[in-house]
Design an enzyme around this catalytic site. Structure first.
Site, mmCIF file in Angstrom:
data_model
loop_
_atom_site.group_PDB
_atom_site.id
_atom_site.type_symbol
_atom_site.label_atom_id
_atom_site.label_comp_id
_atom_site.label_asym_id
_atom_site.label_seq_id
_atom_site.Cartn_x
_atom_site.Cartn_y
_atom_site.Cartn_z
ATOM 1 N N TYR A 254 12.526 4.254 -1.194
ATOM 2 C CA TYR A 254 11.648 5.415 -1.017
ATOM 3 C C TYR A 254 12.472 6.696 -1.016
ATOM 4 O O TYR A 254 13.641 6.696 -0.605
ATOM 5 C CB TYR A 254 10.936 5.342 0.347
ATOM 6 C CG TYR A 254 9.818 4.347 0.452
ATOM 7 C CD1 TYR A 254 8.527 4.687 0.062
ATOM 8 C CD2 TYR A 254 10.035 3.074 0.974
ATOM 9 C CE1 TYR A 254 7.476 3.788 0.193
ATOM 10 C CE2 TYR A 254 8.987 2.156 1.102
ATOM 11 C CZ TYR A 254 7.719 2.527 0.704
ATOM 12 O OH TYR A 254 6.685 1.631 0.834
ATOM 13 N N ARG B 248 0.827 -1.202 0.000
ATOM 14 C CA ARG B 248 0.000 0.000 0.000
ATOM 15 C C ARG B 248 0.862 1.253 0.000
ATOM 16 O O ARG B 248 2.010 1.234 0.429
ATOM 17 C CB ARG B 248 -0.848 0.045 1.268
ATOM 18 C CG ARG B 248 -1.652 -1.199 1.489
ATOM 19 C CD ARG B 248 -2.394 -1.077 2.801
ATOM 20 N NE ARG B 248 -3.032 -2.352 3.137
ATOM 21 C CZ ARG B 248 -3.826 -2.526 4.173
ATOM 22 N NH1 ARG B 248 -4.071 -1.514 4.992
ATOM 23 N NH2 ARG B 248 -4.375 -3.697 4.416
ATOM 24 N N ARG C 230 8.084 7.653 7.300
ATOM 25 C CA ARG C 230 7.672 8.978 7.775
ATOM 26 C C ARG C 230 8.079 9.217 9.233
ATOM 27 O O ARG C 230 8.390 10.338 9.627
ATOM 28 C CB ARG C 230 6.163 9.145 7.588
ATOM 29 C CG ARG C 230 5.789 9.241 6.101
ATOM 30 C CD ARG C 230 4.316 8.970 5.857
ATOM 31 N NE ARG C 230 3.479 9.904 6.569
ATOM 32 C CZ ARG C 230 2.148 9.776 6.685
ATOM 33 N NH1 ARG C 230 1.533 8.725 6.125
ATOM 34 N NH2 ARG C 230 1.453 10.657 7.336
ATOM 35 N N ASP D 132 0.051 5.370 1.411
ATOM 36 C CA ASP D 132 -0.965 6.145 2.143
ATOM 37 C C ASP D 132 -1.572 7.252 1.274
ATOM 38 O O ASP D 132 -1.020 7.610 0.239
ATOM 39 C CB ASP D 132 -0.326 6.785 3.378
ATOM 40 C CG ASP D 132 0.101 5.767 4.419
ATOM 41 O OD1 ASP D 132 -0.570 4.714 4.526
ATOM 42 O OD2 ASP D 132 1.111 6.008 5.110
#
Lengths: 255, 255
Positions: free
Chosen positions: A111, A51, A198, A53
């Site tokens: 990322y 997934r 994050r 967000d």
């Protein structure tokens, strides 16, 4: 039954995230499935590598789906990009061996996270980075990056509750590059827990701003207590750049 | 009466352009004037260096306004950036001599235009560049750039009707830089006619794709006929980067 692999780029600003919610049209997965279902004239379900967000972006999300459709691959990518909204683009389409599974076979991910580090925000960066006005000690943050990499139980740096599944991951790279007023964080590892990138960025920022000490990292690895780590920075600075698969699975793929 | 100069960055995607239209809230000028009027508690009008079209962006638009307000400059910029939407940001505020006029005193401008030159579009570039899939002969386009610079009557490369005002301009620089899949066009000159940058880019693209010859440029300078030049490329690839003023006017400015 053909197994088709897609590499997908998307601007997540307008979406509730990757994962289909009911028949919502506000998810990336939902958008793509709706168009493939139209194309194949039978319900198509796609499997994403994982997934993302709401508000998070992707340059190289990977998904696969099985189909009996006789539509050729070039026609398929044209059809997708013609009917998808402009903020979702299929960059690549390939036929892969039947056993290929975008989630189970993923062996790592990369990322990026962007900080706009200036007194004044930027009109162009508002959906693609997090505005952080305070001065940062990049040298100290680099030291913190070195402490964060390795093989650890990262549950204290995640939004996960205690779980029976392993929360140990191997993170090979965490680095920070200054690009003008923008800080570009890169994360490479064999897997990331929910909101982990994050929270790691939030922790690094607080260390760089002098609000948390370098030792906080060891303490969170030890205590596994989420609240001792830094805040969760907003989703819009986060990009899923690449999903890695074992080399042999790529070699077997039919182009 | 103080004379205040603003340097403004904006993402033009959601707007009808710089210039206020009636009391429309869909223009950059209108948005800024509304907030300044609120701040000063009396109607404020601002003078921009020039218009930008709907969808066009700016990194360094300049505007000035006169006010009796006793609000300090730091408070003013904070007030503006607090109440402006996130896609308009005042980057700089200065007090300038009373005679400073953002339009009349401008002696030059710098623009960028971006082309996304790839088979497949980009989800992130859709509002900030023009997707052009054909192969381009950059070498030939560079030769065309050299033919386009200098002091010429550019009316054939503009959307202007015949006018009594001079349509002669001096363009010092037109250059193309390849940045991955992106082509970055830079234009520097003492002034640009309506839609001139977009028509110059359209002409350069058609030359690069082999649809127009290099000689077209001389022919349009000679004939002054708009339809002989290339198409007008879309507004969203265009950025007003900087407005130039005479050095002495900058030196006289009160910081």
């Amino acid at each position: 039954m053909k197994n088709i692999r897609l590499t997908i780029e998307y601007d997540g600003t307008r979406y509730l995230g990757w994962q289909r919610l009911g028949d919502s049209d506000k998810t990336i997965q939902g958008k793509i499935e709706n168009i493939l279902t139209q194309m194949a004239r039978t319900k198509v379900e796609i499997i994403g590598s994982g997934r993302t967000d709401a508000g998070t972006h992707a340059r190289g999300q990977v998904a696969n789906f099985k189909t009996d459709s006789t539509v050729s691959l070039p026609e398929m990518i044209d059809f997708l990009n013609r009917y998808l909204p402009q903020d979702i683009v299929v960059q690549k389409i390939e036929e892969v061996p039947e056993r290929f599974h975008a989630r189970y076979n993923a062996v790592g991910k990369k990322y990026s996270y962007y900080i706009w580090n200036d007194k004044v925000p930027s009109a162009f960066e508002r959906n693609y980075s997090y505005h952080y006005a305070q001065d940062l000690d990049i040298e100290l943050m680099n030291q913190a990056c070195l402490k964060l990499i390795g093989t650890h139980d990262y549950i204290g740096f995640s939004a996960l509750k205690k779980t029976k599944k392993s929360t140990t991951r191997t993170i090979e790279e965490i680095s920070i590059k200054k690009e003008g007023k923008r800080l570009h964080f890169t994360f490479v590892g064999n897997g990331f827990l929910h909101k982990m990138v994050r929270i790691l960025v939030g922790t690094l920022l607080e260390i760089g701003a002098g609000e948390l000490s370098l030792e906080t990292i060891d303490e969170v690895f030890e205590s596994k207590i989420r609240s001792e780590a830094g805040v969760t920075v907003p989703a819009q600075g986060l990009f899923l750049d690449e999903v890695y698969y074992k080399e042999d699975q790529r070699e077997l793929s039919v182009a």
